[in-house]
Write a protein that holds these residues in place. Structure first.
Motif, short mmCIF file in Angstrom:
data_model
loop_
_atom_site.label_atom_id
_atom_site.label_comp_id
_atom_site.label_asym_id
_atom_site.label_seq_id
_atom_site.Cartn_x
_atom_site.Cartn_y
_atom_site.Cartn_z
N ASP A 36 0.82 -1.21 0.00
CA ASP A 36 0.00 0.00 0.00
C ASP A 36 0.86 1.26 0.00
O ASP A 36 1.94 1.29 0.58
N VAL A 37 0.32 2.29 -0.64
CA VAL A 37 1.00 3.58 -0.65
C VAL A 37 0.09 4.58 0.05
O VAL A 37 -1.11 4.68 -0.27
N PHE A 38 0.65 5.32 1.02
CA PHE A 38 -0.15 6.24 1.83
C PHE A 38 0.29 7.68 1.64
O PHE A 38 1.45 7.95 1.31
N ASN A 39 -0.64 8.59 1.91
CA ASN A 39 -0.30 10.01 1.96
C ASN A 39 0.27 10.30 3.36
O ASN A 39 -0.42 10.11 4.35
N PRO A 40 1.54 10.76 3.45
CA PRO A 40 2.12 10.95 4.79
C PRO A 40 1.48 12.11 5.57
O PRO A 40 1.62 12.17 6.79
N SER A 41 0.78 13.01 4.87
CA SER A 41 0.12 14.11 5.57
C SER A 41 -1.15 13.67 6.27
O SER A 41 -1.48 14.15 7.35
N THR A 42 -1.89 12.77 5.60
CA THR A 42 -3.23 12.42 6.11
C THR A 42 -3.35 10.96 6.53
O THR A 42 -4.34 10.59 7.16
N GLY A 43 -2.40 10.15 6.13
CA GLY A 43 -2.49 8.72 6.41
C GLY A 43 -3.45 8.00 5.47
O GLY A 43 -3.64 6.79 5.58
N GLU A 44 -4.04 8.73 4.51
CA GLU A 44 -5.00 8.09 3.60
C GLU A 44 -4.30 7.10 2.67
O GLU A 44 -3.17 7.35 2.21
N LEU A 45 -5.03 6.02 2.36
CA LEU A 45 -4.52 5.05 1.40
C LEU A 45 -4.65 5.66 0.00
O LEU A 45 -5.72 6.11 -0.40
N LEU A 46 -3.53 5.67 -0.76
CA LEU A 46 -3.57 6.22 -2.12
C LEU A 46 -3.69 5.13 -3.18
O LEU A 46 -4.33 5.33 -4.20
N ALA A 47 -3.04 4.02 -2.93
CA ALA A 47 -3.05 2.95 -3.95
C ALA A 47 -2.57 1.65 -3.34
O ALA A 47 -1.83 1.65 -2.36
N ARG A 48 -3.04 0.58 -3.92
CA ARG A 48 -2.50 -0.76 -3.59
C ARG A 48 -1.84 -1.27 -4.85
O ARG A 48 -2.47 -1.38 -5.89
N LEU A 49 -0.52 -1.53 -4.77
CA LEU A 49 0.24 -1.91 -5.96
C LEU A 49 0.76 -3.33 -5.84
O LEU A 49 1.00 -3.82 -4.73
N PRO A 50 0.96 -3.98 -6.97
CA PRO A 50 1.52 -5.34 -6.93
C PRO A 50 2.95 -5.29 -6.42
O PRO A 50 3.74 -4.43 -6.83
N ASP A 51 3.28 -6.18 -5.52
CA ASP A 51 4.64 -6.26 -4.98
C ASP A 51 5.40 -7.28 -5.81
O ASP A 51 5.29 -8.48 -5.61
N MET A 52 6.15 -6.78 -6.77
CA MET A 52 6.79 -7.66 -7.75
C MET A 52 8.14 -8.10 -7.21
O MET A 52 8.95 -7.28 -6.82
N GLY A 53 8.38 -9.34 -7.21
CA GLY A 53 9.59 -9.84 -6.57
C GLY A 53 10.69 -10.14 -7.56
O GLY A 53 10.78 -9.55 -8.65
N ARG A 54 11.49 -11.10 -7.20
CA ARG A 54 12.70 -11.41 -7.96
C ARG A 54 12.40 -11.96 -9.36
O ARG A 54 13.04 -11.58 -10.34
N GLU A 55 11.37 -12.82 -9.44
CA GLU A 55 11.05 -13.42 -10.75
C GLU A 55 10.62 -12.35 -11.75
O GLU A 55 11.02 -12.35 -12.91
N ALA A 56 9.77 -11.41 -11.26
CA ALA A 56 9.31 -10.33 -12.15
C ALA A 56 10.48 -9.45 -12.56
O ALA A 56 10.54 -8.95 -13.70
N THR A 57 11.41 -9.26 -11.64
CA THR A 57 12.59 -8.44 -11.96
C THR A 57 13.41 -9.13 -13.05
O THR A 57 13.86 -8.49 -14.01
N LYS A 58 13.57 -10.44 -12.87
CA LYS A 58 14.32 -11.22 -13.87
C LYS A 58 13.65 -11.07 -15.25
O LYS A 58 14.31 -10.85 -16.27
N ALA A 59 12.30 -11.17 -15.27
CA ALA A 59 11.56 -11.07 -16.53
C ALA A 59 11.73 -9.67 -17.15
O ALA A 59 11.90 -9.54 -18.37
N ALA A 60 11.71 -8.65 -16.30
CA ALA A 60 11.88 -7.28 -16.81
C ALA A 60 13.29 -7.11 -17.37
O ALA A 60 13.49 -6.45 -18.40
N ILE A 61 14.29 -7.69 -16.69
CA ILE A 61 15.67 -7.60 -17.19
C ILE A 61 15.78 -8.30 -18.55
O ILE A 61 16.41 -7.79 -19.49
N ASP A 62 15.11 -9.45 -18.68
CA ASP A 62 15.13 -10.16 -19.97
C ASP A 62 14.56 -9.27 -21.08
O ASP A 62 15.08 -9.23 -22.19
#
Ligand code: SIN
Length: 491
Positions: A36-62
């Motif tokens: 999750d990504v929050f606004n540090p001023s208000t604590g509001e939730l701004l977005a929920r993003l996929p947490d891409m790990g090592r495999e996705a990084t490998k695929a992006a490098i490819d």
């Protein structure tokens, strides 16, 4: 999940930027974990993003690796045109990009706008610089030989960008890499990934071929950095962040002798000599200390003021600091936004407590705001000295320690007495002194009678444990190019 209403209510092009998690267009596969990504001023939730790990990084490098030779084979003019188109789109979308930046990072909207314009300036600069990559011919020491040097792109570049300048650091790293003919995989800081995502959507619109720019969203603690450092297809790492993480990346890159560009911590001295224009020095100190709530690696960390002008400087400086309003970056009066998180707040409080225990005196500020968020009062401390933690450690917050000094040689010795060597500032008018001090300060950048020096036209970077390499200017391009010496014999 798309970004939340807490963010989209600030956006003009709602449709476009409510899909910053549309990963396919950003060159990377999706993931079933999220953060999750929050606004540090208000604590509001701004977005929920996929947490891409090592495999996705490998695929992006490819993907980046597969796109590399075609991108490098384009003419410099073609690469320059793509950077220009991206520049223009960023300028067109300044309102939205600034709003996203303020929402996720907290800095006042005016500062966010200035950062977006700085980001656009890097793209413009390197769109121009792409056309000016030159080699060299060498007078050979024998008549039967010809010798020359050509410059070629280094290859796939892994970039890791920080939360304090989440747009301009993306542009500062990516634009020279792309201009040089490199492809990139970028991991933005987990606290502030949204503006990078929005910039990547605009890159897609600018027409970069598939695989040339790739974005990895990831929360702290996963192995993205490790994969970037150890995957042999990645030929260079460019990182901005703490010296501690810089050391770790260096160790991880050591096995493959991978090239590194590091822009790390600082401990900038800001020196006011007795021949300085004190009003100008106060202006410069406000800028060098309180921009981005003191959360910049070039922030003035220690303010040294010579005895003769100490009282006048302190009085004028404290008067100005008391007027700096703290608040939500979207409010029109806020000059200082929140700190990024509660750890940052605790660090600032620990620095102040240490200084007070060793005799420091609070002239103004010194407390967190009692609203539950991470707002901290702009603070001035006097009677501070070099035995305090604030004199040796990066504060990264709105706290200005003032140290009184008498002797010019002694202040230079103290200013240089640090493991860091990023930025230093001083105010003086005597020309002999100006030259002597600028040459004696052991820093990669020295500001004379100015509190701000970052520019796309100048080489930004440090010496000692503040980093390796330079970003910006024509020198910034060299970090993404390999030199190849070609020798022809038998002529
Ligand atoms: C940084 O803190 O890393 C960048 C500051 C700047 O560009 O002025």
């Amino acid at each position: 999940m798309p970004v939340t209403d807490a963010l989209t209510r600030h956006l003009k092009a709602r449709h476009k930027f409510s899909v910053v998690d549309r990963l396919e267009c950003l060159g990377s596969p999706a993931s079933d974990r999220s953060f999750d990504v929050f606004n540090p001023s208000t604590g509001e939730l701004l977005a929920r993003l996929p947490d891409m790990g090592r495999e996705a990084t490998k695929a992006a490098i490819d993907k980046a690796h597969a796109a590399q030779s075609e991108w490098a084979a384009l003419t410099a003019r073609d690469r320059s045109d793509a950077l220009w188109r991206w520049h223009q789109l960023i300028v067109q979308h300044t309102d939205d990009l600034s709003a996203i930046l303020t929402a996720e990072m907290g800095k006042p909207l005016a500062e966010a706008r200035s950062e977006i314009s700085h980001a656009a300036a890097y793209l413009q600069w390197y769109a121009e610089e792409a056309n000016r990559i030159y080699g060299e011919t060498i007078s050979a020491p024998s008549t039967d030989r010809r010798m020359l040097v050509i410059k070629q792109p280094i290859g796939v570049v892994g970039t890791i960008t920080p939360w304090n300048f989440p747009a301009s650091m993306v542009a500062r790293k990516i634009s020279p890499a792309l201009a040089a003919g490199c492809t990139i995989v970028l991991k933005p800081a987990e606290q502030t990934p949204l503006v990078a995502g929005a910039m990547f959507l605009l890159a897609e619109e600018a027409g970069f071929p598939r695989g040339v720019v790739n974005l990895i969203y990831a929360a702290e603690g996963n192995d993205v950095g490790l994969e970037l450092c150890t995957n042999p297809k990645v030929r260079k790492i460019s990182f901005t962040g703490s010296t501690e993480v810089g050391r770790l990346l260096m160790r991880q890159c050591a096995e493959q002798i991978k090239k590194l560009g590091l822009e790390l911590g600082g401990n900038a001295p800001f020196i006011v000599f007795d021949d300085a224009d004190v009003d100008a020095a106060v202006d410069g100190a406000i800028q060098a200390k309180f921009r981005n709530a003191g959360q910049t690696c070039v922030s003035a960390n220690r303010i040294y003021v010579q005895t003769k002008v100490h009282e006048e400087f302190v009085e004028k400086f404290v008067t100005r600091v008391r007027k700096l309003a703290v608040g939500d970056g979207f409010s029109s009066h806020a000059a200082i936004g929140p700190l990024i998180d509660s750890n940052a707040m605790k660090k600032v409080e620990a620095h102040i407590a240490d200084a007070l225990a060793k005799g420091g005196v609070v002239q103004c500020g010194g407390q967190r705001l009692k609203n539950g968020a991470t707002f901290f009062e702009p603070t001035v401390l006097t009677n501070t000295s070099s035995n305090m933690r604030i004199a040796h450690e990066e504060i990264f917050g709105p706290v200005a320690p003032i140290i009184c000094f008498e002797d010019a040689d002694q202040v230079i010795r103290e200013a240089n007495d640090t493991i860091y060597g990023l930025a230093a500032y001083f105010y003086a008018s005597n020309l002999k002194r100006v030259w002597r001090v600028s040459e004696a300060l052991e820093y990669g950048m020295v500001g004379i009678n100015t509190g701000r020096m970052s520019s796309e036209a100048a080489p930004f970077g440090g010496i000692k444990q503040s980093g390796i390499g330079r970003e910006g200017s024509r020198h910034g391009l060299d970090d993404y190019l390999e030199m190849k010496y070609i020798c022809m014999g038998g002529i």
